[in-house]
Scaffold this motif. Structure first.
Motif, PDB file in Angstrom:
ATOM      1  N   THR A  44       0.873  -1.178   0.000  1.00 55.05           N
ATOM      2  CA  THR A  44       0.000   0.000   0.000  1.00 55.05           C
ATOM      3  C   THR A  44       0.905   1.221   0.000  1.00 55.05           C
ATOM      4  OG1 THR A  44      -1.638  -1.187   1.356  1.00 55.05           O
ATOM      5  CG2 THR A  44      -1.911   1.189   1.116  1.00 55.05           C
ATOM      6  N   ASP A  45       1.108   1.806  -1.168  1.00 63.67           N
ATOM      7  CA  ASP A  45       1.980   2.978  -1.240  1.00 63.67           C
ATOM      8  C   ASP A  45       1.229   4.213  -1.712  1.00 63.67           C
ATOM      9  OD1 ASP A  45       1.950   1.837  -4.014  1.00 63.67           O
ATOM     10  OD2 ASP A  45       3.234   3.575  -4.382  1.00 63.67           O
ATOM     11  N   SER A  46      -0.103   4.093  -1.832  1.00 70.88           N
ATOM     12  CA  SER A  46      -0.917   5.220  -2.276  1.00 70.88           C
ATOM     13  C   SER A  46      -2.186   5.296  -1.438  1.00 70.88           C
ATOM     14  CB  SER A  46      -1.293   5.061  -3.755  1.00 70.88           C
ATOM     15  OG  SER A  46      -2.280   6.003  -4.127  1.00 70.88           O
ATOM     16  N   THR A  47      -2.623   6.508  -1.163  1.00 71.37           N
ATOM     17  CA  THR A  47      -3.869   6.688  -0.410  1.00 71.37           C
ATOM     18  C   THR A  47      -5.081   6.220  -1.205  1.00 71.37           C
ATOM     19  OG1 THR A  47      -4.026   8.948  -1.256  1.00 71.37           O
ATOM     20  CG2 THR A  47      -2.967   8.663   0.887  1.00 71.37           C
ATOM     21  N   GLU A 105       7.242   5.592  -4.203  1.00 72.37           N
ATOM     22  CA  GLU A 105       5.947   5.603  -3.530  1.00 72.37           C
ATOM     23  C   GLU A 105       5.111   6.780  -4.038  1.00 72.37           C
ATOM     24  OE1 GLU A 105       8.900   5.269  -1.769  1.00 72.37           O
ATOM     25  OE2 GLU A 105       8.629   3.089  -1.770  1.00 72.37           O
ATOM     26  N   ARG A 106       3.815   6.556  -4.161  1.00 66.87           N
ATOM     27  CA  ARG A 106       2.947   7.549  -4.787  1.00 66.87           C
ATOM     28  C   ARG A 106       2.317   8.526  -3.803  1.00 66.87           C
ATOM     29  NH1 ARG A 106      -0.635   3.230  -7.810  1.00 66.87           N
ATOM     30  NH2 ARG A 106      -0.118   2.121  -5.877  1.00 66.87           N
ATOM     31  N   SER A 107       2.313   8.201  -2.527  1.00 62.78           N
ATOM     32  CA  SER A 107       1.762   9.095  -1.506  1.00 62.78           C
ATOM     33  C   SER A 107       2.692   9.106  -0.303  1.00 62.78           C
ATOM     34  CB  SER A 107       0.365   8.637  -1.065  1.00 62.78           C
ATOM     35  OG  SER A 107      -0.542   8.614  -2.147  1.00 62.78           O
ATOM     36  N   GLU A 108       2.595  10.145   0.502  1.00 64.68           N
ATOM     37  CA  GLU A 108       3.398  10.227   1.719  1.00 64.68           C
ATOM     38  C   GLU A 108       2.936   9.159   2.709  1.00 64.68           C
ATOM     39  OE1 GLU A 108       6.029  12.106   2.153  1.00 64.68           O
ATOM     40  OE2 GLU A 108       5.773  12.927   0.142  1.00 64.68           O
ATOM     41  N   ILE A 109       3.896   8.612   3.461  1.00 64.00           N
ATOM     42  CA  ILE A 109       3.570   7.489   4.338  1.00 64.00           C
ATOM     43  C   ILE A 109       2.554   7.866   5.408  1.00 64.00           C
ATOM     44  CG2 ILE A 109       5.551   7.905   5.886  1.00 64.00           C
ATOM     45  CD1 ILE A 109       5.694   4.783   6.136  1.00 64.00           C
ATOM     46  N   ASN A 110       2.648   9.066   5.964  1.00 64.66           N
ATOM     47  CA  ASN A 110       1.685   9.465   6.992  1.00 64.66           C
ATOM     48  C   ASN A 110       0.266   9.528   6.431  1.00 64.66           C
ATOM     49  OD1 ASN A 110       3.585   9.621   9.007  1.00 64.66           O
ATOM     50  ND2 ASN A 110       3.954  11.810   8.749  1.00 64.66           N
ATOM     51  N   GLU A 124      -2.928   7.113   7.623  1.00 63.86           N
ATOM     52  CA  GLU A 124      -4.187   7.699   8.080  1.00 63.86           C
ATOM     53  C   GLU A 124      -5.373   7.178   7.276  1.00 63.86           C
ATOM     54  OE1 GLU A 124      -5.252   9.627  10.552  1.00 63.86           O
ATOM     55  OE2 GLU A 124      -3.252   9.483  11.440  1.00 63.86           O
ATOM     56  N   LYS A 125      -5.163   6.959   5.981  1.00 57.88           N
ATOM     57  CA  LYS A 125      -6.263   6.568   5.099  1.00 57.88           C
ATOM     58  C   LYS A 125      -6.569   5.071   5.148  1.00 57.88           C
ATOM     59  CE  LYS A 125      -7.130  10.615   3.210  1.00 57.88           C
ATOM     60  NZ  LYS A 125      -8.452  11.283   3.331  1.00 57.88           N
ATOM     61  N   THR A 126      -5.791   4.308   5.893  1.00 56.39           N
ATOM     62  CA  THR A 126      -6.013   2.857   5.938  1.00 56.39           C
ATOM     63  C   THR A 126      -6.366   2.390   7.347  1.00 56.39           C
ATOM     64  OG1 THR A 126      -3.605   2.575   6.141  1.00 56.39           O
ATOM     65  CG2 THR A 126      -4.569   2.308   3.951  1.00 56.39           C
ATOM     66  N   LYS A 127      -7.040   3.251   8.093  1.00 62.45           N
ATOM     67  CA  LYS A 127      -7.456   2.846   9.436  1.00 62.45           C
ATOM     68  C   LYS A 127      -8.644   3.676   9.890  1.00 62.45           C
ATOM     69  CE  LYS A 127      -4.680   6.035  12.212  1.00 62.45           C
ATOM     70  NZ  LYS A 127      -3.765   6.155  13.355  1.00 62.45           N
TER      71      LYS A 127
END
Length: 590
Positions: A533-536, A568-573, A577-580
């Motif tokens: 999961t590297d993108s929101t 990676e396509r989105s920032e890790i933070n 946030e978007k996966t919980k």
């Protein structure tokens, strides 16, 4: 400074600058940073897919880049300016024919023609080529003029240690005379500059006598491999060679001398590679990415990784987030969990610790044939049982040596994503035809009770190879002091993506049954185990769809690996946030 030039022109200009400066091959990050220095308003989210589209031998990307034929990928995340005379077009956006569509009809699992073996001669040849690429001169089967009896080392600081190992081997089975050679047998590889030995250990080296020898190594000496891991492998593999009867003691002693030889001769520590750790012949000695990967292994891929912690207030769950390549090695996974226990925030307790899909990989049982599997979409139960039993061995191994007790101080449950070995990671782009299974185990650490489930809704690209878990009830568990929990494999979550309602055939049936069952079971917690999961955006529509259909869900979380070889396509933070839904502790493994 504003600029009216399109992104693809700016990227081309930056690539030309980097090439002129001798920075080739260049990375995606270098291209984006080059543009940001001049035009900070140009976002990474628009530049990254543009690079993909402009690359001759890469599929997809931004439509504005496709057909521009500016870049050529020479390795994971590495690019050069495209030169038709130098580069061969392959798998491109504009220079190749469209990829063939997957057949609509399901086919039986193909049986591999050959099975890779740890004695593969090309693996050892590849290791030598990689060493030569990094260090220059490499000597195979190198002979050191060094004795083989403890007394030969009486005048060295290491005599007492070697004597202790030698006596332990003699006392193991009573073989007093097992040293026959006057000088040490040849080493696999010797690298004169900077001066160290590389040993390529096949399974016959992992014996009980070798374990005994390793357990007598003093911690005050430095070795070029993980001694504890090697001892653990000896216990697990427990190889035996009775020709001659003392062969295991003899081999263990000679290996000990090769480990201590650098101390005696003033060399750098001996590096050991386990033949089964990797399909070594899959590496390309001309590929910069593969060379770097091999260098990482030489430096010690099983040494402790750096772990960063991101913690919310009152967390209910912890996630293990891998932010680099991961091969699913069980020993590496165990060591990582040990490290997480050491780094655990003081005073915090959670209900669950979850890992990603494929956190651990195991070998496909040789006894399991294509005929026994039957229809992989609805496989024979006996076949699934065999694979589950094999995977359970790794659950037991991971939680052994007191790790269960350590984890129990911080959490009630842990999930382990366990896949059978496959050469490609499960993504929507990767076609995986080889037989494989993707399982998730839930372990109640309070009583060692184990539950399991597995992927039921494969990606279209893997549906010809995945041994599917056809019993959808396997995804739901009633847990003490928690309630009903739904556990999903990687692609299972897409059942709740509104677009999945367009599925046809057996996928349509599974989609409807899964959603109907979820509405009936009413889970309050959903635990998702994606591989990456590297993108929101990867799972956003599916999570939104799930919450729309299952409003009784109170908390959810996914623990995919945050890594993309192309960047990676989105920032890790943002991804975290978007996966919980709910508070978490995130252990980010660097």
């Amino acid at each position: 400074m504003s600029c009216n030039k399109p992104n693809w022109i700016l990227l081309k200009e930056c690539a030309e600058e980097l090439t002129k400066a001798g920075k080739t091959p260049f990375t995606r990050k270098q291209l984006i940073e080059c543009i940001h220095e001049k035009y900070p308003e140009r976002g990474k989210s628009s530049l990254s897919p543009m690079i993909q589209g402009m690359t001759v031998n890469r599929k997809g990307g931004a439509p504005g880049g496709i057909g521009k034929n500016v870049f050529y990928s020479v390795g994971r995340g590495l690019f050069e300016l495209y030169d038709p005379k130098k580069h061969k077009p392959s798998l491109g956006n504009a220079l190749t024919a469209p990829a063939p569509k997957l057949p609509k009809k399901r086919t039986e699992i193909p049986t591999p023609k050959t099975r890779h073996d740890e004695r593969c001669p090309k693996c050892k040849e590849t290791v030598k080529k990689l060493l030569e690429k990094i260090y220059g001169k490499v000597e195979s089967n190198y002979k050191f003029d060094i004795g083989t009896h403890p007394e030969d080392f009486r005048n060295t600081p290491y005599y007492d240690q070697l004597k202790e190992v030698y006596n332990a081997l003699q006392n193991h089975r009573g073989f007093k005379v097992f040293v026959k050679a006057k000088t040490l047998p040849r080493c696999d590889f010797f690298i004169p500059n900077p001066g160290f030995i590389v040993e390529f250990d096949e399974s016959q080296h992992f014996t009980l006598p070798r374990k005994i020898a390793l357990e007598h190594y003093s911690k005050k000496f430095e070795f070029g491999f993980d001694v504890k891991r090697w001892a653990s492998l000896c216990e697990r593999i427990n190889a035996k060679d009775s020709d001659p009867p003392y062969r295991d003691e003899q081999r263990a002693w000679y290996d000990t001398l090769r480990d201590f030889l650098p101390l005696i001769k003033g060399l750098k520590p001996t590096v050991r590679l386990f033949a089964r750790d990797f399909t070594w012949c899959s590496l390309d000695s001309d590929n910069p990415t593969d060379i770097r990967k091999f260098e990482d292994i030489l430096r010690g891929s099983f040494k402790s990784r750096e772990i960063n912690i991101r913690k919310d207030r009152h967390p209910f769950l912890a996630r293990v987030i891998l932010s680099r390549e991961w091969d699913g090695n069980p020993e590496g996974a165990k060591k990582l969990l040990e490290g997480i226990c050491k780094k655990w925030p003081k005073g915090e307790m959670v209900k669950f610790v979850i890992t990603c899909g494929g956190f651990i990989q195991f070998d496909w049982p040789e006894s399991l044939s294509r005929r026994e599997i039957g229809d992989n979409i609805n496989p024979n139960k006996e076949c699934v049982d065999v694979l589950v039993r094999e995977a359970k061995k790794y659950v037991k191994f991971i939680l052994s040596d007191g790790l269960n007790e350590k984890l129990r101080k911080f959490t009630d449950y842990i999930t382990l994503g366990i896949d059978s070995y496959k050469t490609k990671i499960s993504t929507t782009q990767n076609y995986i035809g080889q037989p494989h299974i993707e399982l998730v185990f839930l372990i109640d650490l309070r009583n060692n009770k184990t539950y399991w489930t597995g992927k039921s809704y494969p990606t279209p690209s893997q549906q010809n190879g995945l041994i599917r878990i056809s019993d959808l009830k396997k995804h739901f568990f009633e847990l003490d002091n928690v309630g009903k929990v739904m556990i999903l494999g990687c692609h299972d979550l897409t059942v709740f993506n509104p677009r999945s309602k367009n599925a046809t055939g057996w996928r349509e049936r599974v989609n409807k049954e899964f959603r109907k069952l979820a509405q009936k079971e009413k889970p309050v917690i959903v635990l998702h185990h994606p591989h990456t999961t590297d993108s929101t955006l990867t799972w956003a529509a599916a999570w939104n769809g799930l919450m729309g259909e299952l409003p009784f869900v109170k908390a959810y979380a996914g623990a995919g690996r945050y890594y993309n070889s192309e960047g990676e396509r989105s920032e890790i933070n943002d991804v975290l946030e978007k996966t919980k839904l709910g508070s978490t502790i995130d252990f980010i493994v660097l």
